[in-house]
Design a protein around this motif. Sequence first.
Motif, PDB file in Angstrom:
ATOM      1  N   GLU A 383       0.810  -1.219   0.000  1.00 51.42           N
ATOM      2  CA  GLU A 383       0.000   0.000   0.000  1.00 51.42           C
ATOM      3  C   GLU A 383       0.844   1.269   0.000  1.00 51.42           C
ATOM      4  O   GLU A 383       0.338   2.365  -0.269  1.00 51.42           O
ATOM      5  CB  GLU A 383      -0.944   0.019   1.214  1.00 51.42           C
ATOM      6  N   ASP A 384       2.150   1.147   0.281  1.00 50.43           N
ATOM      7  CA  ASP A 384       3.033   2.312   0.300  1.00 50.43           C
ATOM      8  C   ASP A 384       3.868   2.445  -0.972  1.00 50.43           C
ATOM      9  O   ASP A 384       4.714   3.331  -1.070  1.00 50.43           O
ATOM     10  CB  ASP A 384       3.984   2.245   1.503  1.00 50.43           C
ATOM     11  N   THR A 385       3.671   1.559  -1.933  1.00 50.24           N
ATOM     12  CA  THR A 385       4.467   1.607  -3.160  1.00 50.24           C
ATOM     13  C   THR A 385       3.822   2.532  -4.188  1.00 50.24           C
ATOM     14  O   THR A 385       2.619   2.805  -4.134  1.00 50.24           O
ATOM     15  CB  THR A 385       4.622   0.205  -3.777  1.00 50.24           C
ATOM     16  N   ASP A 386       4.646   2.997  -5.125  1.00 45.37           N
ATOM     17  CA  ASP A 386       4.146   3.840  -6.205  1.00 45.37           C
ATOM     18  C   ASP A 386       3.590   2.973  -7.324  1.00 45.37           C
ATOM     19  O   ASP A 386       3.899   1.785  -7.439  1.00 45.37           O
ATOM     20  CB  ASP A 386       5.265   4.730  -6.759  1.00 45.37           C
ATOM     21  N   THR A 387       2.784   3.568  -8.187  1.00 44.73           N
ATOM     22  CA  THR A 387       2.151   2.843  -9.287  1.00 44.73           C
ATOM     23  C   THR A 387       3.173   2.471 -10.360  1.00 44.73           C
ATOM     24  O   THR A 387       4.039   3.274 -10.703  1.00 44.73           O
ATOM     25  CB  THR A 387       1.037   3.705  -9.913  1.00 44.73           C
ATOM     26  N   TYR A 388       3.064   1.258 -10.876  1.00 43.81           N
ATOM     27  CA  TYR A 388       3.924   0.776 -11.964  1.00 43.81           C
ATOM     28  C   TYR A 388       3.501   1.441 -13.265  1.00 43.81           C
ATOM     29  O   TYR A 388       2.313   1.602 -13.550  1.00 43.81           O
ATOM     30  CB  TYR A 388       3.773  -0.742 -12.067  1.00 43.81           C
ATOM     31  N   LEU A 389       4.469   1.846 -14.084  1.00 43.18           N
ATOM     32  CA  LEU A 389       4.184   2.358 -15.420  1.00 43.18           C
ATOM     33  C   LEU A 389       5.162   1.732 -16.393  1.00 43.18           C
ATOM     34  O   LEU A 389       6.369   1.705 -16.138  1.00 43.18           O
ATOM     35  CB  LEU A 389       4.295   3.881 -15.472  1.00 43.18           C
ATOM     36  N   GLU A 401      11.899  10.414 -15.773  1.00 44.05           N
ATOM     37  CA  GLU A 401      11.526  11.336 -14.694  1.00 44.05           C
ATOM     38  C   GLU A 401      10.024  11.598 -14.702  1.00 44.05           C
ATOM     39  O   GLU A 401       9.380  11.616 -13.646  1.00 44.05           O
ATOM     40  CB  GLU A 401      12.286  12.650 -14.848  1.00 44.05           C
ATOM     41  N   ALA A 402       9.460  11.810 -15.893  1.00 43.10           N
ATOM     42  CA  ALA A 402       8.022  12.072 -15.995  1.00 43.10           C
ATOM     43  C   ALA A 402       7.216  10.879 -15.505  1.00 43.10           C
ATOM     44  O   ALA A 402       6.202  11.031 -14.817  1.00 43.10           O
ATOM     45  CB  ALA A 402       7.649  12.411 -17.436  1.00 43.10           C
ATOM     46  N   ALA A 403       7.659   9.668 -15.855  1.00 42.96           N
ATOM     47  CA  ALA A 403       6.967   8.465 -15.411  1.00 42.96           C
ATOM     48  C   ALA A 403       7.027   8.316 -13.898  1.00 42.96           C
ATOM     49  O   ALA A 403       6.042   7.952 -13.249  1.00 42.96           O
ATOM     50  CB  ALA A 403       7.579   7.230 -16.079  1.00 42.96           C
TER      51      ALA A 403
END
Length: 439
Positions: A383-389, A401-403
């Motif tokens: 729940e503390d991780t950033d979204t994968y792109l 950087e933008a991602a």
Amino acid sequence: MFKTLSGVWALLLGIVLIMLGNGMHFTLIGLRGGIEGFTATELAVVTSGYFAGFLSGARLSPVMIRRVGHVRVFAALGSFMSAGLITFPLVTEPWAWTLLRLLVGFCMSGIYVTAESWLNDASTNETRGKVLAAYMIAQTLGIIGAQGLLTLGDAANSALFIGASILVSVSFAPILLTASQVPAAQVARPMALGALFRSSPLGTVGIFLLGAVYATQSGMAAVFGTQIDMTAEQISLFVAMLFGGALVLQYPIGWLSDRTDRRILIFASAALGAVCCGLAWVAGGTLWALMAAAFFAGGVTTPLYALFLAYTNDTLAPEDMAAASGGLVLTFGLGAILGPMGTGAAMQYGGPFAFWLALGAVFAAIALYALYRMTQRANVPVEDTDTYLYVVPTASPVAVEAAGAWAVEKAEAEDEAAEQAAAEEAAATEEDVTPSPRD
């Protein structure tokens, strides 16, 4: 989605055309090099030259853009790249090809920086994720499509090189005729490698090793195919499988990335790559086995790149992510320079199938190091991780950087939405259990 992409369709079309030309030239180097009698070691140096140029272009292009603007840099680099592609069949010497690959790599890196700056400027916080994902898919589709174009000509003459040059030249028309001036590209100074390693040992070591894997696959696959006497059509399909697998597997791996410990997923993906390489080595010249191995080994490579970026960002403060992205791109580039040379030496002395042994060994090293790191640091809660792109290894620091920024914003927005929903649910529950005055 259509409305989101309507404003950047020209840029995406241009990128597809650029990647058609660039993807053709990558495979052509292996095909024509085999015809000219270049050794695996010589072609490995030629391959590494591209990534050396790419790495230097990533740092120098923003400086050039700030001085003379996007349009001039884009047009100049495109002209040099087109000229470089058409020069390959004119001077068929390893030293000349290495210099030309340096030039093409430098130009491609600058083109990416310029295009991604336009793309980033044309996006909003709400649309950036979709636009970046479409951009990455356009790159991959261009590389895959390029392999089909190679079957239309003969690598022994100049026609395919001329075709690649024409595609690159034509690609700038839709971009330059529709793009407007944007602020100069801003790329954060890369984080020192020591600081990056202390922040994320697995991200730093893993992405360095992955650079070796990616460069070997993209640069030496055609060399391998030539040395085992594959036909040009079979080599084109073989290379297409490497990138087609990435297009198919990136979604399930990305879905799992947001729902499980990313270190486990890194281990599993790298282990799958190692097993596939080992099976390809055992299978020998069995064509269907080589194609399947290429599909899965190539299929995990690009998602692994995005996984390492996401995992590293999980361990950093938001203000450090831009510098870390630059450091990761630098680290990946160093691995990409060294990887083909190691594989080329192995193929020179161990035969063509040392291609699979070299790839499998690096995949195994990634898997084992991920396993080791699991014993050294506690897991970041999901729940503390950033979204994968989905980010492809060919992306410049601008897109990386933008991602990263988008992933942080998306994760924060989801957390806020979850907190708000929980608060509303709690309020509704409290209202249900509170007795009325009449009771």
